[in-house]
Design a protein around this motif. Structure first.
Motif, PDB file in Angstrom:
ATOM      1  N   LEU A  55       2.379  -2.230  -0.069  1.00  0.00           N
ATOM      2  CA  LEU A  55       3.518  -2.638   0.760  1.00  0.00           C
ATOM      3  C   LEU A  55       3.403  -4.082   1.251  1.00  0.00           C
ATOM      4  CD1 LEU A  55       3.805   0.593   2.916  1.00  0.00           C
ATOM      5  CD2 LEU A  55       5.638  -0.318   1.484  1.00  0.00           C
ATOM      6  N   GLU A  56       2.334  -4.761   0.907  1.00  0.00           N
ATOM      7  CA  GLU A  56       2.080  -6.073   1.494  1.00  0.00           C
ATOM      8  C   GLU A  56       3.213  -7.066   1.261  1.00  0.00           C
ATOM      9  OE1 GLU A  56       0.659  -9.032   3.690  1.00  0.00           O
ATOM     10  OE2 GLU A  56      -0.023  -6.956   3.687  1.00  0.00           O
ATOM     11  N   LEU A  57       3.770  -7.113   0.051  1.00  0.00           N
ATOM     12  CA  LEU A  57       4.866  -8.053  -0.205  1.00  0.00           C
ATOM     13  C   LEU A  57       6.099  -7.715   0.629  1.00  0.00           C
ATOM     14  CD1 LEU A  57       4.643  -8.569  -4.083  1.00  0.00           C
ATOM     15  CD2 LEU A  57       3.998 -10.185  -2.276  1.00  0.00           C
ATOM     16  N   VAL A  58       6.331  -6.423   0.832  1.00  0.00           N
ATOM     17  CA  VAL A  58       7.445  -6.013   1.696  1.00  0.00           C
ATOM     18  C   VAL A  58       7.191  -6.474   3.126  1.00  0.00           C
ATOM     19  CG1 VAL A  58       8.749  -4.038   2.603  1.00  0.00           C
ATOM     20  CG2 VAL A  58       7.934  -4.018   0.229  1.00  0.00           C
ATOM     21  N   LEU A  59       5.977  -6.257   3.605  1.00  0.00           N
ATOM     22  CA  LEU A  59       5.625  -6.667   4.970  1.00  0.00           C
ATOM     23  C   LEU A  59       5.739  -8.176   5.138  1.00  0.00           C
ATOM     24  CD1 LEU A  59       2.559  -4.341   5.636  1.00  0.00           C
ATOM     25  CD2 LEU A  59       4.772  -4.247   6.787  1.00  0.00           C
ATOM     26  N   GLU A  60       5.320  -8.927   4.136  1.00  0.00           N
ATOM     27  CA  GLU A  60       5.397 -10.390   4.225  1.00  0.00           C
ATOM     28  C   GLU A  60       6.837 -10.855   4.411  1.00  0.00           C
ATOM     29  OE1 GLU A  60       3.625 -12.168   0.834  1.00  0.00           O
ATOM     30  OE2 GLU A  60       1.565 -11.610   1.388  1.00  0.00           O
ATOM     31  N   ARG A  61       7.743 -10.274   3.655  1.00  0.00           N
ATOM     32  CA  ARG A  61       9.147 -10.696   3.747  1.00  0.00           C
ATOM     33  C   ARG A  61       9.795 -10.246   5.047  1.00  0.00           C
ATOM     34  NH1 ARG A  61       7.207 -11.313  -0.688  1.00  0.00           N
ATOM     35  NH2 ARG A  61       8.044 -12.629  -2.344  1.00  0.00           N
ATOM     36  N   LEU A  62       9.437  -9.067   5.516  1.00  0.00           N
ATOM     37  CA  LEU A  62       9.960  -8.624   6.809  1.00  0.00           C
ATOM     38  C   LEU A  62       9.409  -9.477   7.944  1.00  0.00           C
ATOM     39  CD1 LEU A  62       9.768  -4.749   6.333  1.00  0.00           C
ATOM     40  CD2 LEU A  62      11.790  -6.219   6.148  1.00  0.00           C
ATOM     41  N   ALA A  63       8.151  -9.858   7.843  1.00  0.00           N
ATOM     42  CA  ALA A  63       7.555 -10.725   8.866  1.00  0.00           C
ATOM     43  C   ALA A  63       8.250 -12.079   8.900  1.00  0.00           C
ATOM     44  CB  ALA A  63       6.060 -10.895   8.607  1.00  0.00           C
ATOM     45  N   SER A 186       3.314   7.057   6.250  1.00  0.00           N
ATOM     46  CA  SER A 186       4.661   7.116   6.810  1.00  0.00           C
ATOM     47  C   SER A 186       5.135   5.696   7.013  1.00  0.00           C
ATOM     48  CB  SER A 186       4.694   7.882   8.139  1.00  0.00           C
ATOM     49  OG  SER A 186       4.192   7.092   9.185  1.00  0.00           O
ATOM     50  N   GLU A 187       6.439   5.497   6.893  1.00  0.00           N
ATOM     51  CA  GLU A 187       6.988   4.156   7.116  1.00  0.00           C
ATOM     52  C   GLU A 187       6.817   3.719   8.568  1.00  0.00           C
ATOM     53  OE1 GLU A 187      10.525   7.028   6.509  1.00  0.00           O
ATOM     54  OE2 GLU A 187       8.461   6.795   5.833  1.00  0.00           O
ATOM     55  N   ASP A 188       6.725   4.688   9.492  1.00  0.00           N
ATOM     56  CA  ASP A 188       6.490   4.335  10.895  1.00  0.00           C
ATOM     57  C   ASP A 188       5.131   3.665  11.063  1.00  0.00           C
ATOM     58  OD1 ASP A 188       8.900   5.547  11.335  1.00  0.00           O
ATOM     59  OD2 ASP A 188       8.092   7.281  12.410  1.00  0.00           O
ATOM     60  N   SER A 189       4.106   4.245  10.438  1.00  0.00           N
ATOM     61  CA  SER A 189       2.747   3.704  10.568  1.00  0.00           C
ATOM     62  C   SER A 189       2.518   2.502   9.671  1.00  0.00           C
ATOM     63  CB  SER A 189       1.711   4.783  10.240  1.00  0.00           C
ATOM     64  OG  SER A 189       1.737   5.831  11.191  1.00  0.00           O
ATOM     65  N   GLN A 190       2.891   2.621   8.398  1.00  0.00           N
ATOM     66  CA  GLN A 190       2.508   1.614   7.417  1.00  0.00           C
ATOM     67  C   GLN A 190       3.446   0.416   7.350  1.00  0.00           C
ATOM     68  OE1 GLN A 190      -0.378   1.729   6.295  1.00  0.00           O
ATOM     69  NE2 GLN A 190      -0.832   3.837   6.879  1.00  0.00           N
ATOM     70  N   LEU A 256       6.309  -1.827  -4.914  1.00  0.00           N
ATOM     71  CA  LEU A 256       7.073  -1.397  -3.740  1.00  0.00           C
ATOM     72  C   LEU A 256       8.155  -2.392  -3.352  1.00  0.00           C
ATOM     73  CD1 LEU A 256       6.601   1.299  -2.149  1.00  0.00           C
ATOM     74  CD2 LEU A 256       4.785   0.671  -3.716  1.00  0.00           C
ATOM     75  N   LEU A 257       7.932  -3.668  -3.611  1.00  0.00           N
ATOM     76  CA  LEU A 257       8.981  -4.649  -3.310  1.00  0.00           C
ATOM     77  C   LEU A 257      10.199  -4.393  -4.191  1.00  0.00           C
ATOM     78  CD1 LEU A 257       9.970  -7.113  -1.779  1.00  0.00           C
ATOM     79  CD2 LEU A 257       8.872  -8.563  -3.513  1.00  0.00           C
ATOM     80  N   ALA A 258       9.967  -4.162  -5.471  1.00  0.00           N
ATOM     81  CA  ALA A 258      11.080  -3.854  -6.372  1.00  0.00           C
ATOM     82  C   ALA A 258      11.760  -2.545  -5.973  1.00  0.00           C
ATOM     83  CB  ALA A 258      10.577  -3.771  -7.813  1.00  0.00           C
ATOM     84  N   LEU A 259      10.966  -1.567  -5.543  1.00  0.00           N
ATOM     85  CA  LEU A 259      11.526  -0.294  -5.109  1.00  0.00           C
ATOM     86  C   LEU A 259      12.448  -0.483  -3.914  1.00  0.00           C
ATOM     87  CD1 LEU A 259      11.661   2.828  -5.097  1.00  0.00           C
ATOM     88  CD2 LEU A 259       9.603   2.803  -3.663  1.00  0.00           C
ATOM     89  N   TYR A 260      11.987  -1.239  -2.923  1.00  0.00           N
ATOM     90  CA  TYR A 260      12.804  -1.436  -1.722  1.00  0.00           C
ATOM     91  C   TYR A 260      14.048  -2.270  -2.022  1.00  0.00           C
ATOM     92  CZ  TYR A 260      10.031   1.049   1.677  1.00  0.00           C
ATOM     93  OH  TYR A 260       9.423   2.048   2.400  1.00  0.00           O
ATOM     94  N   ARG A 261      13.923  -3.223  -2.934  1.00  0.00           N
ATOM     95  CA  ARG A 261      15.107  -3.992  -3.320  1.00  0.00           C
ATOM     96  C   ARG A 261      16.118  -3.077  -4.001  1.00  0.00           C
ATOM     97  NH1 ARG A 261      14.492  -7.902  -7.095  1.00  0.00           N
ATOM     98  NH2 ARG A 261      16.264  -9.050  -6.278  1.00  0.00           N
ATOM     99  N   TYR A 262      15.619  -2.169  -4.832  1.00  0.00           N
ATOM    100  CA  TYR A 262      16.515  -1.282  -5.572  1.00  0.00           C
ATOM    101  C   TYR A 262      17.245  -0.309  -4.651  1.00  0.00           C
ATOM    102  CZ  TYR A 262      18.107   2.265  -8.876  1.00  0.00           C
ATOM    103  OH  TYR A 262      18.880   3.154  -9.581  1.00  0.00           O
TER     104      TYR A 262
END
Length: 356
Positions: A55-63, A186-190, A256-262
């Motif tokens: 999930l790191e790339l997702v977290l980076e973009r959200l940050a 969980s998305e809450d924790s991670q 996961l980044l591609a998954l969340y974009r999709y």
């Protein structure tokens, strides 16, 4: 007189229907709130072997979005306490999937949920700019007693490894619980807690609500109710199967980044909404059970969005990230977009793929 009154009432109805609220904030003073709704998969349902590091790339973009407020799809301690006080309305079997027990935290702190909520509010009101480890441990204990585990984890993750220990209201049982939360899928924790800790936020805001979809279906009709919904979903399988297959492929690949974009793409969400709730509205079996399901869904979304609005009520112009199951995203975007002084942020812009 009767005819005249009828005409007057009819005119009032037309006049009210024509009121346009969309331009009320065109001359507003100060910055507008920026709200990003991130539709999420439920990470607890990921296949065995899922690595949170993916999930790191997702977290980076959200940050990079720099949210000041993060909301999650969880029921607040206050709402859990309310439902527990009305067992004839919300039976224990309806509460247990969403509301954890606070017995251990109450034993460690001496506080029930209402007292812990009050203690959290007082503590945050006097929160120092540079809190020490003891203050963070104490606040984590209060959040657990208030039935706000993700906020407790947010404090825990901001402690150095050596400071994640017993003390200041945390006993052995609570430390074990926090360590378990830190590794739970969980998305809450991670996503939410880790992102909040990374940004130096003190808490996240649970906004879920299951009071509005608590449909009163007689026991003798529960089977028919469930069957109507299943039939609606089955009627749309041809639409949803390709989407599920592609989503499963992205999960297997670990991108996961591609998954969340999709899953946040408008065309994907449009098909999912139509094949679930649109199909339910078209379901024609006696009893209109599927339409009751949709009514509960919409009521739940309305109350969740109201909770999100309340989370930044005192912060006009805030940057808000709302993390929620992807099915909710179209409703959240639509409803939040009607709020005064609120702009909906394009998730595609935030989740851009890495350059090169």
């Amino acid at each position: 007189m009767i005819v005249g009154l009828s005409l007057a009432l009819g005119w009032l109805g037309v006049a009210q229907a024509q009121v346009d609220l969309s331009a009320l904030d065109k001359d507003m003073a100060g910055p507008r709130a920026q709200v990003l709704v991130l539709g999420s998969v439920h990470l607890s349902e990921m296949a065995k072997g899922f690595q949170p590091e993916s999930l790191e790339l997702v977290l980076e973009r959200l940050a990079a979005f720099k949210p000041e407020i993060i909301t999650i799809e969880a029921i607040s301690g206050e709402s859990c306490d309310l439902m527990a006080r009305h067992p004839t309305v919300y039976g224990p079997e309806r509460i247990s999937p969403y509301c954890g027990k606070t017995d251990e935290a109450r034993a460690a702190t001496g506080l029930d949920v209402p007292a812990a909520i009050a203690a959290v509010s007082k503590t945050l009101a006097d929160w120092p700019t540079q809190p020490g480890p003891a203050a963070r441990r104490h606040l984590a204990a209060l959040f657990l007693a208030a039935n706000e585990p993700t906020s407790a984890l947010t404090q825990w993750l901001q402690l150095a490894e050596a400071e994640r220990r017993v003390g200041n209201g945390l006993d052995d049982a609570l430390v074990v619980r926090l360590d378990k939360l830190a590794t739970s899928n969980s998305e809450d924790s991670q996503i939410a807690a880790r992102l909040a800790a990374r940004l130096g936020l003190q808490r996240v805001f649970p906004v879920d609500d299951h009071t509005g979809d608590n449909a009163a279906i007689p026991d003798a009709e529960v089977g028919a109710y469930a069957n109507a919904i299943r039939q609606a979903w089955k009627s749309a399988e041809a639409q949803t199967q390709p989407l599920r297959q592609h989503e499963d492929e992205l999960k297997k690949n670990g991108d996961l980044l591609a998954l969340y974009r999709y899953i946040n793409r408008p065309d994907v969400r449009r098909v999912q909404a139509d094949s679930d709730f649109g199909a339910a509205m078209r379901e024609a079996s006696p009893g209109q059970y599927a339409q009751i399901y949709v009514a509960g869904w919409e009521t739940r979304n309305l109350r969740m969005v109201a909770n999100i609005r309340a989370a930044f009520r005192e912060q006009p112009g805030a940057r808000v990230l709302s993390i929620v199951g992807a099915s909710h995203k179209p409703w959240f975007d639509s409803l939040l977009g009607q709020m005064q002084g609120v702009d909906i942020v394009n998730v595609e812009t935030v989740l851009r793929p890495p350059s090169g």
